[in-house]
Scaffold this motif. Structure first.
Motif, PDB file in Angstrom:
ATOM      1  N   VAL A 150      -4.531  78.897 -68.440  1.00 15.92           N
ATOM      2  CA  VAL A 150      -4.740  79.848 -69.526  1.00 15.92           C
ATOM      3  C   VAL A 150      -5.843  80.829 -69.134  1.00 15.92           C
ATOM      4  O   VAL A 150      -6.889  80.433 -68.618  1.00 15.92           O
ATOM      5  N   TYR A 166      -0.605  82.619 -70.203  1.00 15.31           N
ATOM      6  CA  TYR A 166      -0.503  81.166 -70.059  1.00 15.31           C
ATOM      7  C   TYR A 166       0.753  80.809 -69.275  1.00 15.31           C
ATOM      8  O   TYR A 166       1.740  81.561 -69.240  1.00 15.31           O
ATOM      9  N   LEU A 203      -3.318  72.764 -76.641  1.00 18.44           N
ATOM     10  CA  LEU A 203      -3.615  74.187 -76.466  1.00 18.44           C
ATOM     11  C   LEU A 203      -4.546  74.704 -77.558  1.00 18.44           C
ATOM     12  O   LEU A 203      -5.416  75.529 -77.298  1.00 18.44           O
TER      13      LEU A 203
END
Length: 224
Positions: free
Chosen positions: A85, A9, A43
């Motif tokens: 990501v 990430y 996230l």
């Protein structure tokens, strides 16, 4: 949901090319547990929506990022952030986490199918560390799985299920100890695997690898 993730990430502020956080400088990503290691709401939601191997780009409004206060000095107040990501792999660990919170007595009464899933999760953790060449950590996870599978079966059918799960872990322990240059332990676990399945090709191969390494160490020529 409780999940452990392996992901690359990078986080960016709007308009900036350099990330304010990243794990791309590592050789292999560390395990990250949702809600513990990963606490950013955006996230968590984003990772739960992803599939293994998927690459995604998320843009989070402040409410799903660092809020009105930001995170000085890196993140200003009310900042909108972008994360790229790549989800390499993940394990649903909700059941495992619940199991390890139980006392030893409670674990003994845990349904076998759930015990098998917990042991399999520990084996998968070991596989992750093995792939990253963290062999000592892999060994610890595999041993944990063997410990979980040490319960007394209530029937031959249960014993068969336990043995099937054990066999995979014993084979993994054997190759892991070879990587750790502990041929004695590698042979011991290979032989334990053969006690479950005398004709298992991988177990026979593991024991053969150990014998070959021992011969090489002693300077004895190998048979063709």
């Amino acid at each position: 949901i409780s999940a452990d993730n392996w992901a690359w990430y990078s986080g960016y502020l709007e308009g900036l090319d350099e990330p304010f956080c990243t794990n791309q400088n590592r050789k292999f990503p560390e395990l990250m547990k949702l809600g513990k290691d990963i606490t950013l709401q955006g996230l968590i939601v984003g990772l739960l929506s992803m599939k293994k191997g998927e690459v995604a780009r998320f843009v989070f409004m402040p409410d799903y990022a660092y809020g009105q206060r930001g995170c000085p000095p890196l993140i200003p107040p009310n900042a909108m952030v972008m994360f790229t990501v790549e989800l390499l792999d993940f394990l649903d660990t909700e059941e495992s986490d619940a199991f390890f919170e139980l006392t030893a007595e409670q674990q003994d009464t845990f349904p076998l199918q759930k015990v098998l899933r917990v042991a399999d999760a520990e084996r998968e953790f070991g596989n992750y560390f093995f792939r990253g060449q963290h062999f000592s950590l892999a060994k610890d996870r595999y041993k944990n799985a063997i410990s979980i599978l040490g319960r007394n079966p209530s029937s031959d059918a249960e014993q068969c299920q336990i043995n099937t799960a054990k066999l995979l872990v014993l084979l993994n322990l054997s190759i892991t100890y070879l990587k750790l240059e502990r041929p004695d332990r590698a042979l011991a676990y290979g032989e334990k695997a053969l006690e479950i399945d005398q004709r298992n090709a991988k177990a026979l191969f593991r024991c053969g690898q150990v014998s070959k390494n021992k011969f090489l160490c002693q300077g004895i020529p190998q048979p063709d």
